[in-house]
Design a protein around this motif. Structure first.
Motif, PDB file in Angstrom:
ATOM      1  N   MET A 203       0.816  -1.221   0.000  1.00 18.88           N
ATOM      2  CA  MET A 203       0.000   0.000   0.000  1.00 18.88           C
ATOM      3  C   MET A 203       0.848   1.269   0.000  1.00 18.88           C
ATOM      4  N   VAL A 204       1.888   1.299   0.831  1.00 26.51           N
ATOM      5  CA  VAL A 204       2.693   2.522   0.922  1.00 26.51           C
ATOM      6  C   VAL A 204       3.529   2.751  -0.335  1.00 26.51           C
ATOM      7  N   THR A 205       3.618   1.756  -1.189  1.00 30.68           N
ATOM      8  CA  THR A 205       4.291   1.944  -2.479  1.00 30.68           C
ATOM      9  C   THR A 205       3.271   2.028  -3.611  1.00 30.68           C
ATOM     10  N   TRP A 206       2.044   2.332  -3.240  1.00 33.14           N
ATOM     11  CA  TRP A 206       0.943   2.631  -4.160  1.00 33.14           C
ATOM     12  C   TRP A 206       0.525   1.463  -5.046  1.00 33.14           C
ATOM     13  N   HIS A 207       0.665   0.251  -4.577  1.00 38.61           N
ATOM     14  CA  HIS A 207       0.141  -0.911  -5.309  1.00 38.61           C
ATOM     15  C   HIS A 207      -1.348  -1.071  -4.999  1.00 38.61           C
ATOM     16  N   ASP A 208      -2.082  -1.524  -5.983  1.00 38.46           N
ATOM     17  CA  ASP A 208      -3.494  -1.837  -5.784  1.00 38.46           C
ATOM     18  C   ASP A 208      -3.577  -3.192  -5.097  1.00 38.46           C
ATOM     19  N   VAL A 209      -4.196  -3.222  -3.938  1.00 38.25           N
ATOM     20  CA  VAL A 209      -4.320  -4.478  -3.196  1.00 38.25           C
ATOM     21  C   VAL A 209      -5.774  -4.919  -3.065  1.00 38.25           C
ATOM     22  N   SER A 210      -6.610  -4.437  -3.962  1.00 38.38           N
ATOM     23  CA  SER A 210      -8.011  -4.843  -3.899  1.00 38.38           C
ATOM     24  C   SER A 210      -8.187  -6.307  -4.303  1.00 38.38           C
ATOM     25  N   LYS A 211      -7.303  -6.797  -5.151  1.00 35.92           N
ATOM     26  CA  LYS A 211      -7.292  -8.209  -5.535  1.00 35.92           C
ATOM     27  C   LYS A 211      -5.862  -8.697  -5.347  1.00 35.92           C
ATOM     28  N   ILE A 212      -5.705  -9.697  -4.516  1.00 33.11           N
ATOM     29  CA  ILE A 212      -4.350 -10.136  -4.198  1.00 33.11           C
ATOM     30  C   ILE A 212      -4.203 -11.647  -4.303  1.00 33.11           C
ATOM     31  N   GLU A 213      -2.954 -12.049  -4.385  1.00 27.96           N
ATOM     32  CA  GLU A 213      -2.616 -13.476  -4.321  1.00 27.96           C
ATOM     33  C   GLU A 213      -1.933 -13.724  -2.994  1.00 27.96           C
ATOM     34  N   ILE A 214      -2.364 -14.760  -2.322  1.00 26.16           N
ATOM     35  CA  ILE A 214      -1.709 -15.201  -1.092  1.00 26.16           C
ATOM     36  C   ILE A 214      -0.937 -16.470  -1.434  1.00 26.16           C
ATOM     37  N   ILE A 215       0.334 -16.468  -1.110  1.00 27.30           N
ATOM     38  CA  ILE A 215       1.153 -17.669  -1.279  1.00 27.30           C
ATOM     39  C   ILE A 215       1.520 -18.147   0.119  1.00 27.30           C
ATOM     40  N   ILE A 216       1.056 -19.327   0.461  1.00 24.59           N
ATOM     41  CA  ILE A 216       1.378 -19.912   1.759  1.00 24.59           C
ATOM     42  C   ILE A 216       2.654 -20.723   1.556  1.00 24.59           C
ATOM     43  N   ILE A 217       3.688 -20.323   2.268  1.00 21.39           N
ATOM     44  CA  ILE A 217       5.006 -20.907   2.054  1.00 21.39           C
ATOM     45  C   ILE A 217       5.327 -21.925   3.139  1.00 21.39           C
TER      46      ILE A 217
END
Length: 180
Positions: free
Chosen positions: A54-68
């Motif tokens: 968010m603080v780098t102005w990326h849109d996070v309304s749709k995201i991918e979660i990678i469970i590592i």
């Protein structure tokens, strides 16, 4: 998000083994550093990662979660479900405007307008359908020899959309030599 370290029953030559890290990951990798910073807590890892986006102005309304974790299927099912539930619980929060300010310090916990946390995975995934931060892809890692029809059904319960299969070689003799 990275799970906490669990003991590994396999002795694959490919995997590094760093102290206090899930097997196959090194502590200097970005996801590992974020996991350690957040004590492997999925709620806080999700918060920290989205805040950095968010603080780098990326849109996070749709995201991918990678469970590592090298073999998700090996983890206790109750841990898996709690881990994913807490990830969704953060995604389903409302965030104050100050959270997305460029002046925000990533090492401080931002204020969220805490909504009621979901108690079940079903409730959390349903709530996420209309959340401001929708998980539209979820990736789980596992070994090919740990996957089954029942496992795939459970993955779908988590809304998993992609499975990373850790195939190190397609040759049986190489797999045998490497103890894979």
């Amino acid at each position: 998000n990275m799970t906490k370290p669990f003991p590994c029953p396999w002795k694959c030559v490919y995997c590094p083994t760093a102290a206090d890290m899930p097997k196959s990951y090194l502590p200097n990798q970005p996801a590992a550093m974020r996991a350690v910073l957040n004590k492997f807590d999925p709620f806080n890892q999700t918060q920290n990662r989205l805040a950095s986006l968010m603080v780098t102005w990326h849109d996070v309304s749709k995201i991918e979660i990678i469970i590592i974790w090298w073999t998700w299927s090996y983890l206790p099912v109750d841990y898996q479900e709690e881990f994913i539930l807490q990830t969704y619980n953060w995604l389903n929060q409302k965030v104050n405007e100050e959270f997305v300010s460029r002046d925000w310090d990533m090492f401080k916990i931002p204020k969220i307008k805490q909504t009621e946390f979901s108690k079940t995975l079903e409730e959390a995934t349903e709530k996420n359908e209309t959340s401001d931060y929708r998980c539209v892809w979820m990736t789980l890692e596992t070994r090919p020899d740990r996957i089954s029809i029942d496992e795939i059904k459970r993955f779908r319960k988590y809304w998993c959309t992609r499975v990373e299969l850790w195939v190190q070689s397609l040759f049986d003799d190489v797999q045998e030599i490497t103890k894979r």
